[in-house]
Scaffold this active site. Structure first.
Site: not given
Ligand SMILES: Cc1ncc(COP(=O)(O)O)c(C=O)c1O
Length: 385
Positions: A127, A213, A242
């Site tokens: 994700f 990520d 986050k």
């Molecule tokens: C690993 C990862 N990358 C990207 C995101 C996307 O982040 P945002 O919701 O702040 O755009 C998330 C959100 O859960 C995530 O867990």
């Protein structure tokens, strides 16, 4: 009647106050927050040093523009780069935006190497966000459903499978591999201990960028400041969001070496990204994690929670597996368990359900009594399944 679009299906509860690991709803009922707004409020709610930083910065200056020098941004960039052994940071407002910046840098890396139709390898069940490029990078057809045509070119390979990446070594269009060190949204999927090391070797050999990520795994969540530090490697690009802001919206894309030099004036930007308020708060988050030795608390509490679950749930047939790294914890069950979300709420505990797993992302500040409260409620609910 609500004037909100229907893209969320919120539980029937409204919180009005938060303090440490607890939230209070509009009826005065108190809940233990074992989710942290999905890995965001690691320092808990209303942390005095965070509240003070917000208040004091709001009284001085909230926003100017990236057309002017922003000292709070310089300070945060230096701290993050030193913590991660990286060279330069770009600030934005979310995890998806941090990943967008990483994807754009990978495309510029391609141009710099005369590769006209670059491909990025990402993982199945990953994700990376909800913008068009990041949902295209995401290895989950549910996230992509309805949004074709997707942004090309991403190829999704099996996670924790080095050979699946090796297979592409002869493809001259590959420019980067983008991975979560631990897959969060698909239910805390922890790869083999040396997986990232092998992936980095392949990337270095082929001049591919390694993009990690760490939007969910970063900022102490796994018991190290960044999860990849378990592998003693440094990626070319690291994305964060986050927990970095503990609730104020901030994302960061941090790069090393040549990748840190690819964004030049006019190639990327954000109106709000890295404004004085969010950068001051994020610097305070990093200070508190250090001063309060929270990485140690994460590791101690993780061991305690995992061993307690293992012991208390060993005779429960519906438990298939317990997966954890630091305070990213999942209990996989043998059957669907979406009803546990409401049942936990009734018992004043906030959790997440991902597929057949209970997912827990408690605050980095959680103590033993609060952990016991969470463990007892979960064990009771699971035993009644
Ligand atoms: C690993 C990862 N990358 C990207 C995101 C996307 O982040 P945002 O919701 O702040 O755009 C998330 C959100 O859960 C995530 O867990």
């Amino acid at each position: 009647m609500s004037y909100l679009m229907s893209n969320y299906a919120p539980l029937p509860v409204t919180f009005t106050k938060g303090n440490g690991c607890y939230l209070t709803d509009n009826n005065g009922l108190v809940y233990l927050d074992a989710l942290c707004g999905v890995a965001v409020t690691g320092l808990g709610h209303s942390h005095p040093k965070i509240s003070e930083a917000i208040q004091s910065q709001a009284q001085q200056l909230l926003h100017t523009s990236n057309w002017y020098h922003i000292q709070q941004q310089e300070t945060l960039a230096e701290t993050l780069c030193k913590l991660a052994d990286m060279d330069a940071a770009f600030f934005c407002n979310s995890g998806a935006e941090a990943n967008e910046a990483a994807i754009k840098i990978a495309r510029l890396h391609a141009r710099a190497n005369q590769i006209n139709e670059p491909i990025i390898l990402t993982a199945k069940q990953s994700f990376h966000g909800r913008t068009m490029a990041t949902l295209s990078a995401t290895g989950n057809s549910k996230v992509q459903a309805g949004f074709a045509p997707l942004v090309s070119e991403f190829i999704h390979v099996n996670f924790n499978d080095v050979e699946a990446i090796q297979k592409y070594e002869s493809n001259p269009r590959i420019v980067a591999v983008m991975l979560e060190p631990i897959q969060g949204e698909s239910g805390v999927i922890v790869p083999d201990a040396d997986y990232l090391n092998h992936v980095q070797e392949i990337c270095q050999k082929n001049n591919w960028l390694l993009i990690l990520d760490e939007v969910q795994t970063g900022i102490g969540r796994t018991g190290k400041m960044f999860a990849h530090q378990y592998n003693q490697i440094t990626p070319d690009i690291l994305t964060l969001a986050k927990g970095l802001g503990n609730g104020v919206p901030i994302g960061a894309c941090i790069a090393k070496g040549d990748a840190a030099k690819l964004l030049t004036p006019g190639t990327h930007g954000s109106t709000f990204g890295g404004n004085p308020l969010v950068c001051r708060v994020a610097s305070t988050v990093l200070d508190v994690i250090k001063q309060d030795n929270l990485l140690n608390n994460v590791n101690v509490m993780s061991d305690y929670i995992v061993s307690s679950f293992t012991e208390k749930l060993k005779a429960v047939d519906s438990v298939l597996e317990i997966r954890a790294k630091g305070l990213m914890i999942a209990i996989e069950l043998t059957k669907e368990c979406t009803q546990l979300l409401q049942q936990a709420l009734d018992k004043k505990l906030l959790i997440n359900i991902t597929g057949q797993s209970i997912r827990l992302l408690p605050p980095l500040i959680i103590n033993k009594e609060q952990a016991d409260e969470m463990i007892d409620i979960i064990c009771e609910l699971v035993s009644q399944l």
